[in-house]
Each structure stands twice: as C-alpha cells, then as structure tokens.
Design a protein around this motif. Structure first.
Motif, mmCIF file in Angstrom:
data_model
loop_
_atom_site.group_PDB
_atom_site.id
_atom_site.type_symbol
_atom_site.label_atom_id
_atom_site.label_comp_id
_atom_site.label_asym_id
_atom_site.label_seq_id
_atom_site.Cartn_x
_atom_site.Cartn_y
_atom_site.Cartn_z
ATOM 1 N N VAL A 1 49.316 26.845 34.136
ATOM 2 C CA VAL A 1 49.175 27.000 35.584
ATOM 3 C C VAL A 1 48.403 28.262 35.941
ATOM 4 N N ALA A 2 47.365 28.074 36.763
ATOM 5 C CA ALA A 2 46.645 29.188 37.380
ATOM 6 C C ALA A 2 47.013 29.235 38.856
ATOM 7 N N THR A 3 47.156 30.432 39.391
ATOM 8 C CA THR A 3 47.456 30.575 40.812
ATOM 9 C C THR A 3 46.318 31.286 41.526
ATOM 10 N N LEU A 4 46.065 30.863 42.761
ATOM 11 C CA LEU A 4 45.103 31.519 43.643
ATOM 12 C C LEU A 4 45.873 32.023 44.845
ATOM 13 N N ASP A 5 45.890 33.332 45.044
ATOM 14 C CA ASP A 5 46.692 33.891 46.122
ATOM 15 C C ASP A 5 46.073 35.206 46.566
ATOM 16 N N ALA B 1 52.459 33.210 36.369
ATOM 17 C CA ALA B 1 51.465 32.179 36.094
ATOM 18 C C ALA B 1 50.715 32.503 34.811
ATOM 19 N N ASP B 2 50.170 31.471 34.189
ATOM 20 C CA ASP B 2 49.374 31.687 32.987
ATOM 21 C C ASP B 2 48.065 32.403 33.305
ATOM 22 N N LEU B 3 47.566 32.197 34.516
ATOM 23 C CA LEU B 3 46.357 32.892 34.957
ATOM 24 C C LEU B 3 46.472 33.174 36.449
ATOM 25 N N PRO B 4 46.988 34.345 36.832
ATOM 26 C CA PRO B 4 47.067 34.697 38.252
ATOM 27 C C PRO B 4 45.740 35.269 38.738
ATOM 28 N N LEU B 5 45.192 34.686 39.793
ATOM 29 C CA LEU B 5 43.905 35.119 40.324
ATOM 30 C C LEU B 5 44.061 35.482 41.802
ATOM 31 N N THR B 6 43.529 36.629 42.172
ATOM 32 C CA THR B 6 43.504 37.013 43.578
ATOM 33 C C THR B 6 42.335 36.308 44.243
ATOM 34 N N CYS B 7 42.633 35.479 45.245
ATOM 35 C CA CYS B 7 41.593 34.669 45.880
ATOM 36 C C CYS B 7 42.021 34.306 47.283
ATOM 37 N N ASP B 8 41.130 34.484 48.243
ATOM 38 C CA ASP B 8 41.349 34.085 49.631
ATOM 39 C C ASP B 8 40.668 32.734 49.837
#
Length: 253
Positions: free
Chosen positions: A33-37, A46-53
């Motif tokens: 799971v990757a997250t966009l937040d 998450a396996d790949l947490p990404l900062t994203c608007d």
C-alpha cells in the motif's frame, strides 16, 4: 487472508480515519500500500507514504509515477481524500466551493486519470471512491459537502460505465456518520458536544456511529478479487440511515 498478495494499492487521504483503517485492512490481506496525503505526518505505516495534494496535477502524476517505479504496477486505487464543509448555500463563499469540489470531486478525476494506464494492465483492477450518505439524503447545513458527494456518486457510476471494457471495476462506499477525526472536530465545535454526539448516534438506527474499520472492510471487499463481478455499486455502510425508518426514531438533523 492473503487474497491481495502481489497487488499494489494506492490510498489517497490515508493518514487518518477511514483512510488509515483502509491501509491497515489492505495490508492485513497481503496488499502493498502506498498513501497520498497532505498531512505533515503522512502515514508511516504504509509501505510507501507520499506527501501529495490531490489538487496539484503535477504532484499527482509524480506520486503515481513513484509508486510504479517502486513496485512496478498499480492494481487498486482508493480515492478517499476529502474535506468537509458546513452551512447552507448562503454561508460558503465561492472560494470554498471551488476548494471543496477541487478536492472531493476533481481530485478523484486527477488521481484516477494518472492511475488508469497502470490499472489497465492489471488483472485485478479496481477503483473505490469514498462517498457519503449526504449524497442520498437531505442533511441540514451541509449544502456544499452534499453537492460534492452527490457528484462523487454520479462520477462513480459514469467511471464504471466508461472503464468496464478496460477490465477496471469502479465502485463507491457510502458511509453514514463515522467515528473519524473530522466528526470529532465538528462535535468539539458544537455548543453542547455531548448533546450533539447523542444526536448523531440517535439518528442512526444501530444507535452508534459507524466505525472507520467497518467502512474499511467494505472498501476492501469492493477492491478485492472476491468481488470480481461487482461494479457500478454504491455500497451503504450507514447504520441503516438510508433504508430504515423506525417507529419512534428521532428526526434527521
């Protein structure tokens, strides 16, 4: 269960509430799971947490590309990012209308658009959008929020029709009032938080708020291979609000 083994999921708004519960539910069944937040403390579980608007198309395209570069594929997209608004149509300024619709509706389109080329290559492609009972019943002081979630419901059905031929299933969950940080903030801001909380619980036939985990389980069902024949569905997880009218129940408010 390991029915998601080898599948890669992207969850927007994955740091708190329903999003965080969805991340945990997907991982528990074997998904990567990757997250966009936008949250500064973007979910580190998450396996790949990404900062994203999700309002920024350049950031969205870059985040989706990062997921594919890392894991080689995207199989599941959960469009959960959203923001709330209160008031009737006289309260929210145009800028707030634009902002809420940009996140809640156009954000779904942006992330889905970026993910679609990769979803088309998946043997188990699925998109799940987070909607709300505000799309289906009239709630006072929720004009803008209701409009945005009504658009999510319509968008879900249109996307399901557009992409069924691509082998991509598109569905939505429709939570009732859920025990999330956003609802907690609304209650904290009420003149009488205890009374407001009792009113929210009382309007749901099950007598309590829906839990984030319960919504996450529904999202996971819709996203998973076991629902391979389910598309174009708006699945209510609402404590009976939409379908039940019990004698002696308090009015909706």
């Amino acid at each position: 269960m390991t029915d998601f083994d080898g599948l890669v999921a992207v969850v927007t708004g994955g740091t708190y509430g329903i999003g965080a519960a969805t991340v945990a539910a997907l991982q528990s069944r074997g998904a990567i799971v990757a997250t966009l937040d936008t949250a500064a403390d973007c979910d580190k579980t998450a396996d790949l947490p990404l900062t994203c608007d999700v309002r920024d198309p350049v950031a969205v395209d870059a985040a989706v590309a990062t997921v594919v570069d890392r894991f080689g594929r995207i199989d599941i997209l959960v469009n959960n990012a959203g923001i709330g608004a209160t008031g009737d149509v006289t309260v929210n300024a145009d800028d707030e209308w634009h902002s809420v619709l940009d996140v809640n509706v156009v954000g779904i389109a942006r992330v889905s658009r970026a993910a679609l080329p990769h979803l088309r290559r998946s043997p188990a492609a699925s998109i799940v959008n987070t909607c709300s009972i505000a799309a289906q019943i009239g709630l006072p002081q929720r004009a803008l929020y209701s409009a945005s979630k009504g658009a999510v419901a319509a968008l879900t059905l249109a996307m399901a029709a557009d992409h069924v031929g691509d082998g991509i299933r598109v569905n939505a969950v429709i939570p009732g009032t859920a025990d999330t940080p956003w609802v907690a903030r609304l209650l904290d801001a009420a003149d009488d938080p205890d009374a407001a909380g009792a009113a929210l619980r009382g309007r749901q036939p099950i007598g309590r708020l829906v839990s984030a985990d319960e919504v996450a389980y529904a999202i996971t069902y819709l996203a998973g291979p076991q629902s391979a024949s389910t598309t174009g569905v708006l699945l209510a997880v609402d404590g009976g609000v939409t379908g039940l009218r019990l004698a002696g129940a308090p009015p909706m408010a």
